[in-house]
Scaffold this motif. Structure first.
Motif, PDB file in Angstrom:
ATOM      1  N   ARG A 228       0.841  -1.048  -0.059  1.00  0.00           N
ATOM      2  CA  ARG A 228      -0.054   0.037  -0.107  1.00  0.00           C
ATOM      3  C   ARG A 228       0.802   1.304   0.059  1.00  0.00           C
ATOM      4  O   ARG A 228       1.849   1.219   0.589  1.00  0.00           O
ATOM      5  N   MET A 229       0.456   2.174  -0.951  1.00  0.00           N
ATOM      6  CA  MET A 229       1.237   3.208  -1.006  1.00  0.00           C
ATOM      7  C   MET A 229       0.215   4.649  -0.626  1.00  0.00           C
ATOM      8  O   MET A 229      -0.740   4.736  -1.114  1.00  0.00           O
ATOM      9  N   GLU A 230       0.711   5.541   0.309  1.00  0.00           N
ATOM     10  CA  GLU A 230      -0.018   6.844   0.829  1.00  0.00           C
ATOM     11  C   GLU A 230       0.817   7.721   0.483  1.00  0.00           C
ATOM     12  O   GLU A 230       1.684   8.047   0.946  1.00  0.00           O
ATOM     13  N   MET A 231       0.256   8.876  -0.294  1.00  0.00           N
ATOM     14  CA  MET A 231       0.838  10.130  -0.654  1.00  0.00           C
ATOM     15  C   MET A 231       0.003  11.243  -0.189  1.00  0.00           C
ATOM     16  O   MET A 231      -1.229  11.106  -0.763  1.00  0.00           O
ATOM     17  N   ASN A 232       0.569  12.051   0.495  1.00  0.00           N
ATOM     18  CA  ASN A 232      -0.155  13.069   1.003  1.00  0.00           C
ATOM     19  C   ASN A 232       0.676  14.555   0.373  1.00  0.00           C
ATOM     20  O   ASN A 232       1.764  14.582   1.144  1.00  0.00           O
ATOM     21  N   MET A 233       0.268  15.274  -0.261  1.00  0.00           N
ATOM     22  CA  MET A 233       1.281  16.376  -0.829  1.00  0.00           C
ATOM     23  C   MET A 233       0.228  17.639  -0.395  1.00  0.00           C
ATOM     24  O   MET A 233      -0.619  18.011  -1.007  1.00  0.00           O
TER      25      MET A 233
ATOM     26  N   LEU B 231      -3.208  10.728  -2.527  1.00  0.00           N
ATOM     27  CA  LEU B 231      -3.327   9.637  -3.357  1.00  0.00           C
ATOM     28  C   LEU B 231      -2.998   8.188  -2.746  1.00  0.00           C
ATOM     29  O   LEU B 231      -2.075   8.267  -1.808  1.00  0.00           O
ATOM     30  N   THR B 232      -3.827   7.226  -2.762  1.00  0.00           N
ATOM     31  CA  THR B 232      -3.601   5.872  -2.217  1.00  0.00           C
ATOM     32  C   THR B 232      -3.693   4.887  -3.186  1.00  0.00           C
ATOM     33  O   THR B 232      -4.576   4.998  -4.127  1.00  0.00           O
ATOM     34  N   GLN B 233      -2.784   3.990  -3.341  1.00  0.00           N
ATOM     35  CA  GLN B 233      -2.568   2.773  -4.201  1.00  0.00           C
ATOM     36  C   GLN B 233      -2.567   1.293  -3.533  1.00  0.00           C
ATOM     37  O   GLN B 233      -1.644   1.479  -2.459  1.00  0.00           O
TER      38      GLN B 233
END
Length: 250
Positions: A6-11, A30-32
């Motif tokens: 799982r990848m979580e990106m908060n920008m 964005l989460t994948q």
């Protein structure tokens, strides 16, 4: 073996615009969820890996107001006015292959052309351009690059090592200069892992405006974070990464 990841990106972005008193603030989440499996050992000592995207969510807000939202688990009929929906939905179920050398470096990829065909069948030229900005082949290649941060020698607790990499991106070539320190052994979930501290810089090596329509230069870029390496699994099992940078856009 196949690993669930799982990848979580908060920008968070704050952009100062000429002749406007207040900066424009934007937040992207964005989460994948994807799986990564080892298909077979290669003659060069490397591996053929396969990644499959399972679901995606994306939320974009500007000035505290939502401007774009997507969840691959929701009904596609609700996405008629969402320019990113065809791109992200086409990615779900896509399988990419990675061919690594013995050190784990990705030498080539497979499946990118099939992914582009799926997007071309569902999206407009503008949406395809958006995809190429979000997920270039070089960006997708990094999903299978797990060994770049690891040392090429034996290290003890407290020892450090450096890694320099050039990254091809939509705004040109970026130079990463990282320093890693083996902090300690610790329990991470149900795994006994080597805890590694990371600090470094990211700067623009050369600038390209071809894909984004503007010259974007990273003037101040700092990276910090941690990762956890499980020797039993032979892989990095968790990463926490902070990037703080100032961009000049012409």
């Amino acid at each position: 073996k196949t690993f669930a990841m799982r990848m979580e990106m908060n920008m968070d972005t704050e952009m100062k615009v000429p002749n406007q008193p207040d900066p424009v603030k934007q937040q992207v989440k964005l989460t994948q969820n994807f799986s990564l499996g080892a298909l077979k050992k290669l003659d060069n000592g490397g591996w053929k890996l396969q990644l499959e995207f399972e679901n995606e969510t994306l939320d974009v807000s500007t000035g505290g107001r939502s401007v774009l939202s997507f969840d691959s688990n929701e009904n596609p009929a609700q996405e008629t006015n969402n320019p990113a929906a065809p791109i992200l939905r086409a990615m779900v179920g896509t399988r990419l292959q990675y061919f690594t050398d013995a050190a784990g470096k990705v030498e080539k990829m497979g499946g990118v052309d099939d992914l582009m065909k799926r997007i071309s069948a569902n999206g407009t030229p503008q949406q395809r351009g958006m995809f190429q900005q979000m997920f270039s082949e070089d960006t997708l290649k990094r999903y299978g690059s797990f060994s770049e941060a690891l040392p090429n020698r034996m290290v003890n607790v407290g020892e450090s090592w450096s890694v320099k990499n050039d990254i091809v991106s939509t705004i040109g070539t970026l130079a990463m200069d990282m320093n890693y320190t083996f902090k300690n052994w610790e329990q991470h979930g149900d795994r006994k892992c080597a805890h590694v501290d990371a600090t470094g810089t990211i700067t623009s090596k050369n600038i390209s405006a071809a894909n984004v329509g503007a010259a974007v230069e990273i003037q101040k870029g700092k990276i910090s974070g941690d990762f956890w390496f499980d020797p039993d699994a032979g892989m990095i099992v968790a990463v926490h990464n902070n990037q703080d940078m100032t961009l000049k856009i012409t």
